[in-house]
Scaffold this motif. Structure first.
Motif, mmCIF file in Angstrom:
data_model
loop_
_atom_site.group_PDB
_atom_site.id
_atom_site.type_symbol
_atom_site.label_atom_id
_atom_site.label_comp_id
_atom_site.label_asym_id
_atom_site.label_seq_id
_atom_site.Cartn_x
_atom_site.Cartn_y
_atom_site.Cartn_z
ATOM 1 N N ALA A 178 0.827 -1.212 0.000
ATOM 2 C CA ALA A 178 0.000 0.000 0.000
ATOM 3 C C ALA A 178 0.854 1.253 0.000
ATOM 4 O O ALA A 178 0.464 2.289 -0.566
ATOM 5 C CB ALA A 178 -0.937 -0.005 1.206
ATOM 6 N N LEU A 179 2.023 1.191 0.636
ATOM 7 C CA LEU A 179 2.919 2.345 0.672
ATOM 8 C C LEU A 179 3.671 2.532 -0.645
ATOM 9 O O LEU A 179 3.876 3.668 -1.096
ATOM 10 C CB LEU A 179 3.922 2.173 1.816
ATOM 11 N N ARG A 180 4.067 1.443 -1.272
ATOM 12 C CA ARG A 180 4.992 1.506 -2.405
ATOM 13 C C ARG A 180 4.554 2.458 -3.528
ATOM 14 O O ARG A 180 5.406 3.200 -4.065
ATOM 15 C CB ARG A 180 5.205 0.087 -2.965
ATOM 16 N N PRO A 181 3.265 2.511 -3.935
ATOM 17 C CA PRO A 181 2.914 3.389 -5.064
ATOM 18 C C PRO A 181 3.128 4.875 -4.797
ATOM 19 O O PRO A 181 3.173 5.661 -5.752
ATOM 20 C CB PRO A 181 1.417 3.093 -5.285
ATOM 21 N N TRP A 182 3.257 5.274 -3.533
ATOM 22 C CA TRP A 182 3.308 6.695 -3.202
ATOM 23 C C TRP A 182 4.713 7.235 -3.033
ATOM 24 O O TRP A 182 4.884 8.434 -2.791
ATOM 25 C CB TRP A 182 2.499 6.957 -1.926
#
Length: 332
Positions: free
Chosen positions: A300-304
């Protein structure tokens, strides 16, 4: 020479040796008798040149292998002299934590002092292994740091009593790692809130590259957390407050200026990519739903965050979800 000394309190460091300050909860939390009892007899002793190496070694044994601790000489230098970035001062402090029966752990952090605001930035908190699991880490985290913040402000010519926000960071949730799960639960009980990475993507800066000794990474992606001075969890940040937060957080790390500027530009671009206030997330408790946990997963963190900040294996969203299902089924 006496540095950062407030003669109206017993909190100061000098060449005669460190002095201690007793720990207590902020006034708004002193009704929590159990937490208050854990702090009874506890104190923070400022680390000085004579005790620095032992305190650093304790932190390094736990955080060093994870690449989460700045080099020894970087922290030693920071302890001796406040650092300025424009009109923002950064005062680094390290403390040994004492209880009634002796040493409890080591804590370090910094106060980032702007013209009209102070951030208390907790970096590392280490409780000795034999003393974990009693709630002491939560009590120490919630302990009232206002006297230390005021002392730091006065040491760089700023007034006491400036508005004060507490800041920290936390790694993504790894459902298979008991330490990761425990960390999220502790922060949830201590009323921390997550700043969504879609609005303020965060990264540790100044960290050593574990694969290239002597090299400093531009960033190591994680989540930014905030908490009000009184120990309560903020529900939102107004846009001007979020801009000020980015400016102060941007100055906090002991890292190359190019890294500080790159993070600040990335965070401001993300903040202004959406309109309106920043709605903060509550950290999840064991009984909270799937979505409250899922947004903390690595996938969930990786795309941002930029790829150059990602120094973990690329996340597998399906594996993350399966691990979270197992965690929630266990009730932990």
């Amino acid at each position: 020479e006496i540095r950062n000394c407030d003669w109206s309190s017993d909190v100061c460091s000098s060449d005669l040796g460190p002095m201690r300050t007793a720990l207590q909860l902020p006034p708004a939390l002193r009704h929590e008798i159990g937490l208050a009892a854990l702090l009874d007899g506890c104190s923070m002793e400022a680390v000085d040149a004579t005790t620095f190496d032992a305190a650093y070694d304790a932190l390094d044994a736990y955080f060093g292998p994870k690449g989460e601790l700045e080099p020894r000489e970087t922290l030693r230098a920071a302890l001796l002299e406040p650092r300025w970035r424009g009109d923002i001062a950064v005062v680094f402090e390290m403390y040994r934590l004492h209880g009634p029966d002796g040493l409890v752990g080591v804590y370090d952090g910094r106060f980032v002092i702007g013209p009209d605001f102070v951030l208390g930035y907790g970096d590392h908190g280490l409780i000795l292994p034999a003393l974990r699991g009693q709630g002491l880490g939560r009590a120490l985290d919630l302990a009232d740091k206002r006297p230390l913040a005021d002392r730091a402000a006065r040491s760089v010519g700023r007034p006491a009593g400036l508005p004060y926000l507490v800041v920290a960071d936390v790694d993504p949730l790894d459902p298979a790692d008991p330490d990761s799960v425990r960390r999220i639960r502790v922060w949830a009980k201590a009323n921390w809130a997550i700043v969504p990475p879609s609005r303020v993507p965060h990264a540790l800066r100044g960290q050593q590259d574990p694969d290239r000794p002597g090299e400093i990474l531009e960033g190591v992606a994680n989540f930014l957390m905030i908490r009000s001075e009184d120990g309560s969890r903020p529900a939102r940040l107004a846009l001007p407050d979020a801009e000020r937060l980015i400016r102060l957080v941007g100055a906090a790390p002991m890292a190359p200026e190019a890294h500080l500027a790159a993070w600040e530009a990335t965070a401001l671009a993300a903040l202004h990519g959406e309109s309106g206030d920043v709605e903060a997330w509550a950290l999840p408790h064991p009984g909270d739903g799937w979505e409250a946990h899922a947004r903390l997963l690595p996938s969930a963190l990786r795309p941002w965050v930029p790829a150059r900040w990602w120094h973990r294996p690329e996340p597998d969203a399906e594996a993350d979800r399966a691990g979270l299902d197992r965690l929630l089924a266990s009730g932990r």
